[in-house]
Design an enzyme around this catalytic site. Structure first.
Site, PDB file in Angstrom:
ATOM      1  N   GLU A 164     -19.531  23.741 -20.371  1.00 41.39           N
ATOM      2  CA  GLU A 164     -20.037  22.630 -21.171  1.00 41.39           C
ATOM      3  C   GLU A 164     -21.503  22.800 -21.574  1.00 41.39           C
ATOM      4  O   GLU A 164     -22.377  22.042 -21.136  1.00 41.39           O
ATOM      5  CB  GLU A 164     -19.822  21.317 -20.433  1.00 41.39           C
ATOM      6  N   GLU A 401     -10.667  22.934 -19.408  1.00 43.28           N
ATOM      7  CA  GLU A 401     -10.800  21.938 -18.348  1.00 43.28           C
ATOM      8  C   GLU A 401     -10.147  20.659 -18.817  1.00 43.28           C
ATOM      9  O   GLU A 401     -10.357  20.200 -19.942  1.00 43.28           O
ATOM     10  CB  GLU A 401     -12.278  21.698 -18.023  1.00 43.28           C
TER      11      GLU A 401
END
Length: 640
Positions: A164, A401
């Site tokens: 991220e 994810e």
């Protein structure tokens, strides 16, 4: 893995003991038919700025005082200190991306040469290095050590650059506010200017946001932060105790008005030297990806996959064209149901936050029932996958994810052991992934998870394994057919599902109904490459056998039934290998195959797949009949 775990003791000092432990762990994977990719994990830059990732010395290197970050408002640290479980602290940690420490570190890492050219880091040889070069070189050196330690393992298929990534202040259009649609507003939310002032030691009035409906949050009050005038910057640091953004003339303190003032409003939108508009992806992210890919493949096989992802909650940018793609690249965006993630509640009513944030008409973004939540999630994940393929072509897409909060609905399942809503949410997410034919990595498995501390990070509780519900390891039997292997697992029948592991052709459709134990798989059998089809992608027919994982959790004590086979096709179910082998006939090249697989006796449903019409159909029909009756009565009474 995190950067801090590998290099916590200082620049260039690597934890070989830790790397040896990880190597020994990953060496076990091939024994159990498992593979892994290595992700250097980070959230909010570092645990010293409220998340995880980079070591403490990276913040100290640019002049931050670690002991002052929390008091000065430069970071929110309660979550990494064991908090985040009570309502007043729940879900605040992502706001750390907008706070001074994390936003400054990300900006310096990606674009320090552009936005902080005066920030030079002293080196041991007496020379200095730009902060961007210092941080990026250190990261790449660390990464090379990781790859050298693990890259030769059979169980390691590749490496992901970073979890991220975040742009920091880059592309920020205003120093007076963050974008409500893209940046979480919860608890105290200082603007960039307010963060600069707080870090410089000036008490500042900051807005406070609380949860609301229909909008996720609303501003409800203001509070003065940093009343003790604590500075986030060290006097002995490279900025000599000054805010790095004040040093670069982004803002200043007006002694007459006794307030901070913005001096360069568009500083992070345009190159400060040339005035050219910048873009985080093309100017900073893609160039670094190329450096990283070259470094990784210089110390391991070029066959290793390279996983990359966009900024969270963003689609694949249209700029990610061929010249910016990496060799052996896998696009690995993340997906979560932001509505449930934010509220920690799931019921029959769900909302497509992805659509709302992109201008979807509100009534189209509302869904009812379990069929509704399946459709909701399917649309969102399909959007991510389709947008990626639309830009990247045939680059593989893996949802890197995804997961569900196990502590939803006020943790009622922890007391009742009724996991109805967790089953429903996990199933809806899995159905959406299956409909999209998307590979994925499930967040998460945490061997230390418990009901009190959850995953022991910022109040999260995503693990499908629960230590409280597990037997001691001394009582476990590790044979692959042992029932003890499932011990401690939660909602496993929603997690452990059939899937096509190897397809002799191109998958077209996969649907699994967990309440019945029935799945439908449709694929187009491979055709040999045709000569003269230049520019057209071809699939070479290398095999006729399709392998479908069918878990023993589903088939143990039941008979597997396969329907839809054509003449010449055959199948074998090997329960010990949890695999259904389907061989299409030699004359089936280029044809579409569709099979339906079920078990007998059938499963007992875990929950009801309800719909809006199923729940309210009778009420709507009754209401319509009453309306028609009243209308007819009035017409006959007064108009005939």
């Amino acid at each position: 893995m995190t950067w801090e775990a590998v290099e916590h003791a200082g620049p260039g000092i690597f934890d070989i003991e830790y790397l040896t432990y990880v190597r020994e762990l990953l060496s076990l994977l091939p024994r159990y038919g498992l593979v892994a990719f290595i992700d250097i994990h980070q959230d909010v830059w570092s645990r010293y700025s409220g998340g995880s990732g980079a070591p403490a010395w990276t913040l100290e290197a640019i002049g931050f005082d670690l002991h002052a970050l929390e008091e000065s408002g430069a970071a929110w640290l309660l979550g990494v200190k064991g908090g985040g479980h009570v309502e007043a602290e729940r879900g605040i940690w992502p706001c750390g991306y907008q706070k001074l420490a994390a936003a400054t570190m990300a900006t310096c890492f990606w674009g320090g040469d552009t936005f902080t050219p005066k920030l030079q880091i002293p080196m041991p040889d007496g020379q200095t290095k730009s902060v961007q070069r210092y941080l990026q070189d250190a990261f790449l050196d660390m990464y090379a050590v990781v790859v050298e330690s693990l890259g030769d393992l059979e169980g390691v298929l590749g490496f992901e650059i970073m979890n991220e990534p975040h742009r920091g202040y880059i592309d920020l259009p205003s120093l007076y506010q963050f974008d409500y649609k893209t940046d979480l507003h919860l608890s105290h939310v200082p603007s960039a200017l307010q963060s600069f002032m707080l870090g410089a030691g000036y008490p500042t009035l900051v807005s406070n946001w609380t949860r609301s409906f229909p909008m996720p949050t609303r501003r409800t009050s203001h509070s003065v932060l940093n009343s003790a005038s604590r500075k986030a910057w060290r006097v002995d640091g490279p900025t000599a105790g000054r805010c790095v953004w004040e040093l670069h003339g982004v803002w200043g303190w007006d002694n007459v008005k006794n307030e901070g003032v913005v001096l360069r409003e568009n500083y992070f939108v345009k190159d400060p030297m040339t005035g050219r508009k910048v873009d985080w992806y093309t100017d900073f992210y893609y160039p670094f990806l190329k450096r990283w890919a070259e470094r990784v493949h210089s110390v391991t096989s070029k066959d290793k996959m390279l996983l990359v992802e966009p900024i969270p909650n963003e689609f694949c940018p249209s700029s990610w064209t061929k010249e910016h793609q990496l060799p052996n690249m896998i696009f690995a965006p993340h997906w979560y149901d932001l509505y449930t993630l934010f509220s920690k509640k799931l019921g029959d009513f769900t909302v497509n936050v992805q659509g709302l944030s992109r201008g979807m008409f509100p009534l189209q973004a509302f869904y009812w029932g379990h069929q509704g939540v399946r459709d909701n999630y399917s649309q969102q994940i399909r959007n991510i996958v389709d947008s990626a393929h639309g830009v990247l072509g045939e680059v593989p897409v893996l949802i890197g994810e995804c997961g569900i909060p196990m502590d939803m609905n006020e943790k009622e399942a922890f007391d009742t052991e009724n996991w109805k809503w967790q089953y429903r949410m996990m199933d809806a997410m899995m159905v959406a992934l299956e409909r999209s034919l998307a590979s994925f990595a499930l967040w998460n498995y945490n061997p230390d998870n418990n009901d009190t501390q959850g995953d022991d990070w910022n109040g999260e509780n995503f693990s499908w394994f629960s230590r409280r519900r597990a037997m001691p390891s001394s009582l476990l039997d590790f044979h692959q057919t042992s029932f003890t292997l499932d011990n401690g697992g939660r909602i496993l029948s929603a997690v452990v599902r059939p899937y096509p592991a190897k397809t002799a052709g191109i998958p077209l459709r996969f649907d699994y109904e967990m309440n019945a134990g029935v799945f439908i798989f449709e694929w187009k059998t491979s055709a040999p490459a045709r000569p003269g089809s230049e520019g057209e992608t071809q699939v070479v027919c290398a095999a006729r056998e399709t392998e479908i994982f069918v878990p023993s959790l589903l088939t143990h004590g039941r008979k597997l039934e396969v329907e839809g086979l054509q003449p010449g096709d055959s199948y074998v179910h090997d329960e010990s290998r949890q695999t259904l082998f389907v061989v299409h006939g030699p004359s089936a090249v280029g044809e579409v195959r569709k099979i339906t697989v079920s078990v007998w006796p059938p499963l007992r449903p875990t929950f009801q797949v309800n719909t809006f019409l199923g729940d309210f159909g009778e009420l709507l029909i009754s209401g319509l009949l009453v309306f028609i009756g009243i209308f007819v009565f009035i017409k006959l009474k007064f108009y005939m």
